[in-house]
Design a protein around this motif. Structure first.
Motif, PDB file in Angstrom:
ATOM      1  N   LEU A 184      -5.926  -1.372  -1.750  1.00 58.53           N
ATOM      2  CA  LEU A 184      -4.613  -0.896  -1.349  1.00 58.53           C
ATOM      3  C   LEU A 184      -4.578   0.621  -1.397  1.00 58.53           C
ATOM      4  O   LEU A 184      -4.038   1.279  -0.520  1.00 58.53           O
ATOM      5  CB  LEU A 184      -3.540  -1.484  -2.248  1.00 58.53           C
ATOM      6  N   TYR A 190       0.704   3.934  -2.838  1.00 58.49           N
ATOM      7  CA  TYR A 190       0.465   5.328  -2.456  1.00 58.49           C
ATOM      8  C   TYR A 190       1.612   6.215  -2.931  1.00 58.49           C
ATOM      9  O   TYR A 190       1.397   7.292  -3.473  1.00 58.49           O
ATOM     10  CB  TYR A 190       0.312   5.440  -0.933  1.00 58.49           C
ATOM     11  N   ARG A 249       5.852  17.037   2.328  1.00 57.04           N
ATOM     12  CA  ARG A 249       4.441  16.648   2.318  1.00 57.04           C
ATOM     13  C   ARG A 249       4.031  15.947   3.617  1.00 57.04           C
ATOM     14  O   ARG A 249       2.861  15.845   3.908  1.00 57.04           O
ATOM     15  CB  ARG A 249       4.160  15.760   1.119  1.00 57.04           C
ATOM     16  N   GLN A 304      -4.481   5.952   1.340  1.00 58.08           N
ATOM     17  CA  GLN A 304      -5.104   7.228   1.628  1.00 58.08           C
ATOM     18  C   GLN A 304      -5.098   7.516   3.137  1.00 58.08           C
ATOM     19  O   GLN A 304      -4.826   8.605   3.571  1.00 58.08           O
ATOM     20  CB  GLN A 304      -6.549   7.182   1.111  1.00 58.08           C
ATOM     21  N   GLN A 316      -3.091   6.781   5.251  1.00 56.36           N
ATOM     22  CA  GLN A 316      -1.814   7.104   5.841  1.00 56.36           C
ATOM     23  C   GLN A 316      -1.434   8.561   5.686  1.00 56.36           C
ATOM     24  O   GLN A 316      -0.456   9.006   6.251  1.00 56.36           O
ATOM     25  CB  GLN A 316      -0.719   6.312   5.142  1.00 56.36           C
ATOM     26  N   LYS A 317      -2.137   9.241   4.849  1.00 55.15           N
ATOM     27  CA  LYS A 317      -1.738  10.610   4.555  1.00 55.15           C
ATOM     28  C   LYS A 317      -1.563  11.392   5.865  1.00 55.15           C
ATOM     29  O   LYS A 317      -2.394  11.330   6.764  1.00 55.15           O
ATOM     30  CB  LYS A 317      -2.780  11.281   3.671  1.00 55.15           C
ATOM     31  N   LYS A 360       8.895  14.570  -0.379  1.00 58.96           N
ATOM     32  CA  LYS A 360       8.140  13.619   0.414  1.00 58.96           C
ATOM     33  C   LYS A 360       8.097  14.061   1.884  1.00 58.96           C
ATOM     34  O   LYS A 360       7.055  13.994   2.527  1.00 58.96           O
ATOM     35  CB  LYS A 360       8.836  12.267   0.287  1.00 58.96           C
ATOM     36  N   LYS A 391       6.967   9.385  11.512  1.00 59.33           N
ATOM     37  CA  LYS A 391       6.453  10.575  10.847  1.00 59.33           C
ATOM     38  C   LYS A 391       6.108  11.688  11.827  1.00 59.33           C
ATOM     39  O   LYS A 391       6.008  12.838  11.443  1.00 59.33           O
ATOM     40  CB  LYS A 391       5.230  10.217  10.020  1.00 59.33           C
ATOM     41  N   TYR A 435       2.714  12.535  -6.597  1.00 59.16           N
ATOM     42  CA  TYR A 435       3.363  11.245  -6.827  1.00 59.16           C
ATOM     43  C   TYR A 435       3.168  10.776  -8.256  1.00 59.16           C
ATOM     44  O   TYR A 435       4.065  10.184  -8.867  1.00 59.16           O
ATOM     45  CB  TYR A 435       2.822  10.203  -5.845  1.00 59.16           C
ATOM     46  N   CYS A 462      -6.046   1.988   1.654  1.00 50.36           N
ATOM     47  CA  CYS A 462      -5.122   1.924   2.778  1.00 50.36           C
ATOM     48  C   CYS A 462      -4.154   3.095   2.724  1.00 50.36           C
ATOM     49  O   CYS A 462      -3.889   3.748   3.714  1.00 50.36           O
ATOM     50  CB  CYS A 462      -4.310   0.634   2.742  1.00 50.36           C
ATOM     51  N   SER A 519       0.852  -1.207   0.000  1.00 49.73           N
ATOM     52  CA  SER A 519       0.000   0.000   0.000  1.00 49.73           C
ATOM     53  C   SER A 519       0.873   1.236   0.000  1.00 49.73           C
ATOM     54  O   SER A 519       0.552   2.219  -0.666  1.00 49.73           O
ATOM     55  CB  SER A 519      -0.978   0.049   1.175  1.00 49.73           C
TER      56      SER A 519
END
Lengths: 348, 509, 361
Positions: free
Chosen positions: C20, A43, C96, C25, C27-28, C93, C73, A51, C23, A39
């Motif tokens: 997936l 992502y 963000r 999303q 985590q953002k 990254k 994070k 991305y 999933c 995932s």
């Protein structure tokens, strides 16, 4: 006929799936969560516009490197030197980009042409040696990679900078970078190179399948004796095939020089794009359209991989293993073909 | 009556193509049974079904009366069926014994027991009179011997039924006689043999019964003693076949090809064509007779530009074509049916249609401003496929997928269609069946009758004597004699070809 | 039949990807948070390079521990780059992921940080070993010449042959600082000694380092200072090889960046020797810690060039000093005080070195 074509399409798809399954086994065994890992990968490759922009940017040189390998392959040659041709192409593009100040309509095409010419020249040498003295192109192209790396490093230090480690930035008029593309992808490094790469794929398809010259190149690739019998100039066609392949590789380098980086810096080692191009071509069945898809997959894997360590704690090395596994399954496509035919037979 | 093998109403379909259409083959114990058919008739398919390489779509196989399902070659082996392949499957650097035991090595305490295997191989070899040295390396023994190793391989695995796939195609006449003795010895020992062939002579000589198939259909099974070659040929081809080609007397015209003092050296610098003189006129067929390796190949390659000549002169219609590039020579008006159709004649991975324009692809209408005109190319291909009876599913099929005879017909069609003044045919019927041979001979004579010059190179005396108007005998790179086929005999030609007699016929050389 | 199966496979794939994707999303990174977070991007060397990437990460880890942060994070984290092309992607990254402060470790990241700092003017960045002139970027540099001067003093006083070597990685201004400071240090205490300078052309080619060291030691040089990253490992291995052959021979290596005493250990018979004379340490960890602390306290030095020298403990002689005679250490300390007080100005370029050399006469 159509069943054949279907198999040709299904084999790479299954190879990728098997590679991913094998990759998840490796992750499980090493104590990582494959679902979290994949995932994160997905992502990191397609999660949002940024991305996606990065993925397309990474896809661009892969397409051209894949085309370079495939073009040589279709004409019976194994061009391992795409990496070196890419580096000299990058160098030439940046050189033109920093040395001249011209209107964009002239400057940009000129820089790309210079890259193509440099890559072509780099491939001409092994092509000539093969055609004239029957020296195997694999050996020469591998050696030419090292020459390209070190010559370009020397040029960057002594000509493009004053003993520095990178060149100046190219002029805006030679740049492929685009405020517009960057803004719609939230400041990714996406640039106009993708359009050039797609044009490159069309060019390769047209050249090989539709033109008289392409007929000759394919004939020489399949059977040199019959080509000689048919009155074709075999040595000249071998050289031409290498030159065109090298030109594609050179343009791949221009994508990095004029698009992603805007300059060139001293490299301690190879970029890897040229070598990955071999896998891209293989996965894409040496077919222009297939290469676009497989380059996109490789781009997504490469960019998405960067997300795996931070989101899923999976080391990036593991992603390299997954890619290697995919290539492994593509290379052993015979196995997959066998499985597919079993599958079909039982279905009947 | 006891049958060891019964294949009843076997059907095998590839896509839309019916390769075997309800064929029945019954082999008795202890007989040599011929399976006769043209190239592409479905012989190989049928045998591959029996050997487990293909699964039949219909029908039944019985071995010694028991219905069986042969899923793969291992099952076939277990049932006592062995195949002697046309193309040998041997490892060159291994010994005879090592090759024979490959895949079923006897072991003793985990180690390979070579000594025992050697003894077994030697015993088998002696029992069937094969005279094979078990310790010799494959690369050191002759083609005939290699074939015997293949036979031993099947015997070692306990085969009772041996399939021979075109076994004589690679053998010399002497070796063919020896093979026939071996087959008889095998049958005496109780083995049964299926012989795949299209050579009528062999069937008449060695077989007990023959099953004929034509275009995928079983035509019937005959006792060899009750039939004759003409009947078999007619059954196989589906019409009357003439072994002697009818032709009108030649009417030679002006000189088309003039070769003087030609010298060609091979890659090692050895002189292979030695001050050769030859003339071919319009409206005649000149046959080059000779034993393989006397400079025929190099002569043809020098004329067509595939090989550089040292010295001399070659003129076509009075124009010098000596050592010009192949394309210039082709354009000057030479058609060339090459000796090796796979090496020179075709790009096997191209569709048959694209092969039809191999020399003309760059000319209009096939190509305009550097772009191919596929419509014109495939139109031409369809025309030639129809005209020369090339049997192919369609013009987009890879040349590789065609049978040898059909590949050859395609090449001849292409060469003749270019309307050359000189047609060179090197070994044009090698490996082909009678139907195809007859067709090709007819076409060559047709060209002659249209006033073309034809140069025929062949190692088959029958062919040279049958088709040529004049015969030039080549020996060690020189034309040693020119004879009239009507006034000579095979014996005389044989002596000339062996270099033991020199004769200058009264023809200018 | 066939079609059906493909349809099935296709829908499975699609279903999987939505799943997936879903999933992913989740985590953002959260939009709002109140704790201070910090992260760094390494160059291709990675955090175990025994050099400045490792040092930087050690500093960040210490900062995290001292402030009760967790790795990840919402604490402190790092991303490793696989190639040049990854610098911008990795930096973006982190941006963000809403890290408060983002480090780029190494001068190779200069271009990427310059560009992204322009695009994200509110984001705080810091770069090590380079200068980026943007209001939201703190540039961390070191006075490598000062530390190099001190080890030059050690070399000048230790040499018996009066021949000293310097092995550089790439011939770039940064390494020129090492070279010039070192030569000045040697010259200041031992005018008779000569310094031979060679560049390997790369930071990651130990075989080249070994070859250069081999010819240097053969020509009578007995002390080599390397500023060549992993290339310098070759210098160590050559010195250890020679020491193994002839334990009585006196030859030395001066390490760089970190205390490289462990690299110099060599066992001959049952005796253990160490060819590392000393090391010029560059405290990237100190600098990284310092900048992070300032940023957390609301005093982020954006737009400034921070120079870490002797007074700030940013550079200096390594703590392992067993191989240096005490009287030499005393002299080193005298020079250190002079530099701190500003009585001696250590040259940073070859031109400045020439002036320095002239001033000695």
């Amino acid at each position: 006929m159509s069943s054949n074509r279907l198999t040709n399409f299904l084999v790479p798809v299954f190879a990728v799936l098997l590679g991913m399954i094998a990759g998840s086994i490796v992750m499980l065994v090493s104590g990582y969560d494959p679902i979290a890992g994949y995932s994160a990968l997905i992502y990191g490759a397609f999660g949002d516009s940024y991305y996606i922009g990065e993925t397309i940017r990474q896809t661009t040189p892969y397409i051209l490197a894949g085309l370079a390998v495939a073009f040589a392959f279709r004409t019976g040659l194994f061009n391992i030197g795409v990496e070196g041709q890419l580096i000299v192409g990058w160098l030439a593009a940046v050189w033109v980009g920093v040395s001249f100040d011209l209107p964009k309509v002239i400057h940009l095409p000129l820089a790309i042409l210079a890259a193509a010419a440099a890559g072509a020249l780099w491939a001409f040498i092994p092509g000539f040696l093969k055609a004239r003295f029957k020296v195997h192109e694999v050996i020469i192209t591998i050696m030419m990679n090292y020459i390209a790396l070190h010559v370009s490093n020397a040029v960057i230090r002594s000509v493009l900078s004053d003993k520095g480690f990178k060149s100046a930035k190219i002029h805006e008029s030679a740049s492929l970078q685009s405020e517009f593309l960057q803004s719609i992808t939230d400041y990714s490094t996406l640039h106009y190179g993708i359009i050039i790469a797609l044009i490159g794929a069309v060019v390769m398809w047209f050249l090989l399948e539709k033109t008289t010259k392409g007929y000759e190149l394919r004939a020489v690739g399949f059977n040199q004796h019959a080509s000689q019998y048919a009155g074709m100039n075999v040595p000249r066609n071998i050289i031409l095939a290498m030159v065109i392949s090298g030109a594609f590789a050179g343009v791949a380098g221009a994508m990095e020089g004029l698009g992603t980086f805007g300059n060139i810096s001293v490299k301690a080692g190879f970029t890897g794009v040229g070598f990955d191009g071999i896998a891209v071509a293989l996965l894409g069945s040496n077919n222009a359209f297939g290469i676009i898809l497989s380059a996109f997959l490789f781009g997504a894997l490469k960019v998405g991989a960067l997300e795996m360590p931070s989101s899923a704690d999976v080391p990036t090395e593991l992603v390299d293993i997954v890619i290697a596994l995919i290539i492994f399954f593509v290379a052993s496509s015979y196995l997959i073909r066998l499985l597919l035919s079993r599958f079909q037979k039982e279905g009947k | 009556m006891e049958y060891v093998i019964e294949m009843l109403n076997i059907r095998k379909v590839f896509g839309n193509f019916v390769a075997n259409d309800n064929i029945t083959l019954q082999v008795k114990k202890g007989e040599i049974h011929a399976l006769l058919g043209e190239n592409g008739a479905g012989k190989s398919t049928l045998m591959n079904v029996l050997f487990g390489l293909y699964q039949p779509d219909g029908g039944e196989i019985r071995v010694k009366g028991q219905p069986v399902k042969i899923a793969n070659p291992n099952v076939a082996n277990d049932l006592g069926i062995g195949m002697v392949h046309q193309h040998f499957m041997l490892v060159d650097t291994f010994t005879v014994t090592e090759n024979i035991i490959l895949g079923s090595e006897p072991t003793k305490a985990g180690k390979m027991d070579i000594a025992r295997a050697e003894a077994e191989v030697r015993e088998l070899s002696e029992r069937y009179g094969l005279a094979v040295d078990p310790t010799a390396k494959i690369s050191d023994i002759s083609v005939g011997m290699q074939q015997r190793v293949e036979i031993l391989k099947t015997l070692y695995r306990g085969a009772d039924i041996l399939i021979f796939d075109e076994p004589t195609a690679v053998l010399t006449p002497q070796e063919i006689q020896e093979l026939i003795q071996i087959m008889r010895a095998l049958v005496r020992e109780g083995k049964s043999i299926i012989l795949i062939t299209h050579k009528l002579k062999e069937i008449m000589e060695v077989c007990d019964r023959v099953t004929v198939i034509r275009r995928g259909k079983g035509i019937g099974t005959l006792n060899v003693a009750e039939t004759n070659p003409n009947e078999l040929a007619a059954l196989m081809v589906g019409r009357e076949v003439h072994f002697k080609t009818d032709k009108k007397p030649a009417q030679p015209g002006k000189e088309v090809l003039e070769i003087q003092d030609l010298v060609v050296k091979d890659a090692r610098g050895v002189t292979v064509v030695d001050h050769l003189n030859l003339t071919v006129r319009a409206g005649e067929i000149v046959g080059i007779a000779g034993v393989d390796g006397n400079g025929q190949t190099e002569l043809v390659e020098a004329i067509t530009g595939l090989m550089k000549a040292e010295s001399g002169s070659i003129k076509l219609n009075g124009k010098d074509i000596f050592n010009l590039p192949p394309r210039k020579i082709t354009e000057a008006g030479i058609g060339h049916i090459p000796q090796d159709r796979h090496k020179h004649g075709l790009v096997l991975d191209f569709p048959i249609g694209e092969n039809m324009v191999l020399q003309t692809y760059y000319q209009e209408p096939y190509s305009k401003r550097g772009i191919l005109n596929f419509k014109a190319i495939y139109e031409k291909a369809r025309q030639l496929i129809a005209e020369f009876d090339v049997r192919t599913p369609d013009e987009y099929t890879q040349a590789r997928a065609l049978s040898g005879g059909n590949q050859q017909k395609a090449i001849i069609g292409r060469e003749v269609d270019r309307n050359p003044d000189l047609l060179i045919a090197a070994q044009p019927t090698r490996g082909l069946d009678v139907g195809a041979i007859e067709f090709i001979h007819k076409r060559l004579i047709e060209q002659r009758d249209q006033g073309k010059a034809v140069l025929l190179v062949s190692f088959e005396l029958d062919e040279v004597m049958n088709v040529s108007d004049r015969i030039a005998v080549i020996y060690e790179g020189k034309i040693v004699a020119i004879v009239d086929p009507k006034e000579t005999t095979e014996q005389e030609l044989g002596l000339l070809m062996a270099g033991s007699k020199q004769k200058e016929a009264g023809v200018s050389s | 039949m066939k079609k059906k199966r493909i349809g099935l496979a296709l829908s499975l794939v699609l279903a999987a990807s939505t799943l997936l994707g879903g999933c992913g999303q989740a985590q953002k990174a959260g939009e709002k948070k109140d704790n201070f977070t910090v992260a760094m991007v390494t160059d291709v060397g990675g955090i175990d390079d025994k050099s400045f990437n490792q040092s930087a990460w050690e500093g960040l880890q210490k900062f995290g521990e001292d402030n009760g942060m967790k790795k990840g994070k919402d604490g402190y984290d790092y991303l490793q780059s696989q190639s040049d092309a990854d610098y911008a992607t990795n930096l973006n990254k982190l941006v963000r992921s809403n890290f408060d402060l983002i480090y780029g470790i190494g001068f190779l990241m200069t271009d990427a940080i310059t560009k992204i700092a322009e695009q994200k003017p509110k984001q705080k960045f810091a770069i090590v070993d380079s200068v980026v002139d943007k209001p939201n970027v703190a540039s961390i540099t070191f006075k490598e010449h000062e530390g190099s001067f001190l080890v030059g003093v050690v070399a000048g006083l230790t040499t018996k042959t009066n021949k000293i070597g310097f092995v550089g990685g790439m011939e770039i201004p940064l390494i020129e600082k090492f070279e010039s400071g070192f030569r000045a240090g040697v010259k200041a205490v031992n005018p008779k000694a000569t310094v031979e300078v060679q560049y390997a052309g790369a930071f990651d080619q130990a075989d080249k380092g070994k070859a250069i060291a081999s010819s240097m030691y053969a020509s009578g040089i007995d002390v080599i200072y390397h500023a060549a990253g992993a290339t310098g490992n070759g210098v160590f291995s050559e010195a250890k090889d020679l020491k193994t052959k002839d334990p009585s021979r006196e030859l030395w290596v001066i390490g760089v960046d970190k205390d490289q005493a462990p690299e110099g250990e060599v066992k001959v018979g049952d005796k253990t020797y160490n060819v590392t004379l000393t090391s010029m340490v560059k405290r990237v960890d100190v600098a990284v810690y310092d900048v992070a602390k300032k940023a957390k306290e609301g005093q982020f030095p954006g737009g400034k060039v921070l120079e870490y020298g002797l007074p700030e403990n940013g550079v200096g002689i390594a703590p392992t000093q067993d191989n240096i005679k005490p009287e030499i250490l005393k002299i080193v300390d005298e020079w250190k005080q002079k530099i701190i007080k500003g009585e001696v100005k250590v040259p940073t370029t070859r031109d400045e070195y020439k002036q320095f050399e002239a001033s000695l006469k």
